[in-house]
Design a protein around this motif. Structure first.
Motif, PDB file in Angstrom:
ATOM      1  N   VAL A  84       0.878  -1.029   0.038  1.00  0.00           N
ATOM      2  CA  VAL A  84      -0.223  -0.258   0.036  1.00  0.00           C
ATOM      3  C   VAL A  84       0.484   0.977  -0.404  1.00  0.00           C
ATOM      4  CG1 VAL A  84      -0.109   0.125   3.095  1.00  0.00           C
ATOM      5  CG2 VAL A  84      -2.211   1.574   0.862  1.00  0.00           C
ATOM      6  N   TYR A  85       0.375   2.400  -0.120  1.00  0.00           N
ATOM      7  CA  TYR A  85       0.638   3.474  -1.229  1.00  0.00           C
ATOM      8  C   TYR A  85       0.180   4.684  -0.814  1.00  0.00           C
ATOM      9  CZ  TYR A  85       4.312   0.014  -3.112  1.00  0.00           C
ATOM     10  OH  TYR A  85       4.940  -0.912  -3.672  1.00  0.00           O
ATOM     11  N   ILE A  86       0.851   5.748  -0.247  1.00  0.00           N
ATOM     12  CA  ILE A  86       0.053   7.225  -0.473  1.00  0.00           C
ATOM     13  C   ILE A  86       0.560   7.480  -1.725  1.00  0.00           C
ATOM     14  CG2 ILE A  86      -0.136   9.188   0.753  1.00  0.00           C
ATOM     15  CD1 ILE A  86      -0.889   7.285   2.700  1.00  0.00           C
ATOM     16  N   GLY A  87      -0.016   8.086  -1.950  1.00  0.00           N
ATOM     17  CA  GLY A  87      -0.614   8.857  -3.384  1.00  0.00           C
ATOM     18  C   GLY A  87      -1.752  10.227  -3.702  1.00  0.00           C
TER      19      GLY A  87
ATOM     20  N   VAL B 125      -4.074  10.476  -1.978  1.00  0.00           N
ATOM     21  CA  VAL B 125      -5.519   8.834  -2.444  1.00  0.00           C
ATOM     22  C   VAL B 125      -4.635   8.336  -2.195  1.00  0.00           C
ATOM     23  CG1 VAL B 125      -5.914   9.588  -4.459  1.00  0.00           C
ATOM     24  CG2 VAL B 125      -4.349   8.581  -4.299  1.00  0.00           C
ATOM     25  N   ILE B 126      -5.218   6.574  -1.366  1.00  0.00           N
ATOM     26  CA  ILE B 126      -4.748   5.357  -1.784  1.00  0.00           C
ATOM     27  C   ILE B 126      -4.330   4.924  -2.318  1.00  0.00           C
ATOM     28  CG2 ILE B 126      -4.899   3.410   0.178  1.00  0.00           C
ATOM     29  CD1 ILE B 126      -3.996   6.386   1.510  1.00  0.00           C
ATOM     30  N   VAL B 127      -2.938   3.765  -2.863  1.00  0.00           N
ATOM     31  CA  VAL B 127      -3.183   3.348  -4.002  1.00  0.00           C
ATOM     32  C   VAL B 127      -2.344   2.069  -2.760  1.00  0.00           C
ATOM     33  CG1 VAL B 127      -1.505   2.250  -5.630  1.00  0.00           C
ATOM     34  CG2 VAL B 127      -2.097   5.045  -5.031  1.00  0.00           C
TER      35      VAL B 127
ATOM     36  N   LEU C  64      -0.500   6.634   6.667  1.00  0.00           N
ATOM     37  CA  LEU C  64      -1.228   5.703   6.935  1.00  0.00           C
ATOM     38  C   LEU C  64      -0.971   4.478   8.563  1.00  0.00           C
ATOM     39  CD1 LEU C  64      -3.680   4.421   5.617  1.00  0.00           C
ATOM     40  CD2 LEU C  64      -2.255   2.719   4.192  1.00  0.00           C
ATOM     41  N   TYR C  65      -2.092   4.188   8.450  1.00  0.00           N
ATOM     42  CA  TYR C  65      -1.484   3.090   9.912  1.00  0.00           C
ATOM     43  C   TYR C  65      -3.323   2.177  10.361  1.00  0.00           C
ATOM     44  CZ  TYR C  65       0.993   7.378  12.055  1.00  0.00           C
ATOM     45  OH  TYR C  65       2.268   8.107  11.897  1.00  0.00           O
ATOM     46  N   ARG C  66      -2.250   1.120  10.570  1.00  0.00           N
ATOM     47  CA  ARG C  66      -3.302  -0.016  10.451  1.00  0.00           C
ATOM     48  C   ARG C  66      -3.192  -0.219  11.968  1.00  0.00           C
ATOM     49  NH1 ARG C  66      -2.556  -5.445   7.114  1.00  0.00           N
ATOM     50  NH2 ARG C  66      -4.180  -6.841   8.410  1.00  0.00           N
TER      51      ARG C  66
ATOM     52  N   VAL D  50       2.014   1.808   8.463  1.00  0.00           N
ATOM     53  CA  VAL D  50       2.024   1.070   6.900  1.00  0.00           C
ATOM     54  C   VAL D  50       2.797   1.506   5.400  1.00  0.00           C
ATOM     55  CG1 VAL D  50       1.405  -0.778   8.011  1.00  0.00           C
ATOM     56  CG2 VAL D  50      -0.692   0.786   6.783  1.00  0.00           C
ATOM     57  N   ALA D  51       2.218   2.890   5.352  1.00  0.00           N
ATOM     58  CA  ALA D  51       2.296   3.508   3.990  1.00  0.00           C
ATOM     59  C   ALA D  51       2.842   5.364   5.023  1.00  0.00           C
ATOM     60  CB  ALA D  51       1.659   3.412   3.545  1.00  0.00           C
ATOM     61  N   TYR D  52       3.583   6.073   3.957  1.00  0.00           N
ATOM     62  CA  TYR D  52       3.565   7.659   4.613  1.00  0.00           C
ATOM     63  C   TYR D  52       4.146   7.594   2.802  1.00  0.00           C
ATOM     64  CZ  TYR D  52       8.620   6.550   4.797  1.00  0.00           C
ATOM     65  OH  TYR D  52       9.708   6.241   4.497  1.00  0.00           O
ATOM     66  N   GLY D  53       3.506   9.444   3.110  1.00  0.00           N
ATOM     67  CA  GLY D  53       4.535  10.460   2.249  1.00  0.00           C
ATOM     68  C   GLY D  53       4.313  11.856   1.338  1.00  0.00           C
ATOM     69  N   PHE D  54       4.282  12.189   1.140  1.00  0.00           N
ATOM     70  CA  PHE D  54       4.209  14.290   1.088  1.00  0.00           C
ATOM     71  C   PHE D  54       4.237  14.779   2.055  1.00  0.00           C
ATOM     72  CE2 PHE D  54       2.192  11.074  -2.424  1.00  0.00           C
ATOM     73  CZ  PHE D  54       2.483  11.515  -3.773  1.00  0.00           C
ATOM     74  N   TYR D  55       5.686  14.786   2.535  1.00  0.00           N
ATOM     75  CA  TYR D  55       6.036  15.131   3.640  1.00  0.00           C
ATOM     76  C   TYR D  55       7.168  16.698   2.998  1.00  0.00           C
ATOM     77  CZ  TYR D  55       4.368  12.215   7.235  1.00  0.00           C
ATOM     78  OH  TYR D  55       3.600  11.653   7.820  1.00  0.00           O
TER      79      TYR D  55
END
Length: 331
Positions: free
Chosen positions: A39-42, A167-169, A312-314, A323-328
């Motif tokens: 899973v990724y942050i988009g 979005v979530i990918v 994104l936290y699970r 479990v995923a992070y992005g666009f900081y």
């Protein structure tokens, strides 16, 4: 210096202190926590959905010199991105954005997503298939010490969507759509305001009247300071609520909390416990079930007064893991 400070802050605090894990089968025997590469942050942009690969560069820690304690490594990452453009771009153009339609050998240190890889994108209006059809080096994102290299998905079946939307990918076709709205029912909002207010008895905000600094205890909650979502967050019931409180107390301090509750106000999980006054914040921006197991994950904005990003936290054994992070981005 600004780049190093920002990089230190982003990766030292946001990533390491909040924890991470990996759910991929090949890592189940390992005790080393890693990020989830399913899973990724988009982010939606003009060329498609930009995907931030939060996993692959960290596999090359020694090569890039990542050090989340000292904050070093970003300059080497930048130099490597420039080297890739110089090596593989044959147009001789000078721009801040370079697009590649093939997976080049040097990209293996930046992503394991290949041209043609099929993924799914969760938006607020549904889940749409997409595939990797290009890669972009976006040097504009160097401002704020951001990520530079992105695999990009096209989405031929998607409706027109606004740019710069998180979005979530993932690879799961049964992923749910993102819920960013939360509960709008007036009585439910007021109900949880009453429940949350006693927790804020020691929270003090700063205000200014005629240039005089005034300290005032928080005795109410505005609508924009609370967000509430209903669903299954512990794996036990669909009648649970996640309640997020966020208030800026001064120019550079915040009070925040994210609690999982039942309707009566019993706290089922307070992994993101109340911070009565802190330089950083956490704020719930939405929920999604990215793997279709019926339990929602939390989409959380975290940052400070001049920067931040999305994680994104699970839930694993009553503990939320990143479990995923992005666009900081930050200064």
């Amino acid at each position: 210096m600004k780049k190093i400070i920002s990089y230190l802050f982003i990766f030292s605090f946001f990533v390491c202190s909040l924890g991470c894990t990996k759910v991929e089968k090949k890592s189940q025997g390992s005790s080393t926590p890693l990020m989830d590469d399913t899973v990724y942050i988009g982010m939606t942009r003009e060329l498609g959905v930009y995907v931030e690969d939060h996993v692959t560069p960290k596999k090359f820690t020694d090569f890039f010199g990542w050090d989340t304690v000292s904050g070093t490594g970003y300059d080497k990452y930048m130099d490597y991105c420039r080297e890739m453009v110089k090596q593989y771009d044959k147009t001789m153009k000078k721009t801040n954005e370079y697009t590649f339609r093939e997976y080049e050998d040097g990209f293996n240190k930046l992503t394991n997503l290949k041209i043609g890889d099929k993924l799914y994108v969760s938006l607020t209006n549904g889940v749409f298939p997409g595939d990797v059809d290009k890669y972009v080096f976006d040097f504009e994102d160097e401002i704020g010490a951001g990520n530079i290299f992105y695999p990009v998905l096209n989405m031929p079946t998607a409706q027109v969507i606004p740019s710069n939307e998180i979005v979530i990918v993932s690879g799961y076709s049964n992923m749910s759509e993102i819920n960013k709205e939360g509960i709008k029912d007036r009585s439910t909002i007021d109900h949880f305001k009453e429940i949350m207010l006693p927790y804020l008895k020691n929270v003090v905000a700063t205000d200014y009247i005629d240039d005089e600094e005034i300290q005032k205890k928080v005795d109410s909650i505005d609508d924009e300071e609370i967000r509430i979502f209903k669903g299954n967050f512990t794996g036990k019931s669909e009648n649970e609520y996640v309640v997020s409180y966020w208030k800026q107390l001064s120019f550079e301090s915040f009070a925040t909390a994210i609690f999982i509750m039942n309707f009566e106000g019993d706290i089922l999980n307070k992994h993101f416990d109340l911070r009565e006054s802190d330089f950083t914040y956490v704020r719930l921006d939405g929920i999604v079930d990215y793997n279709g197991d019926g339990v929602y994950e939390l989409i959380i904005a975290d940052g400070y007064y001049e920067g931040g990003g999305t994680g994104l936290y699970r839930l694993f054994d009553n503990e939320y893991k990143l479990v995923a992070y992005g666009f900081y981005f930050g200064v």
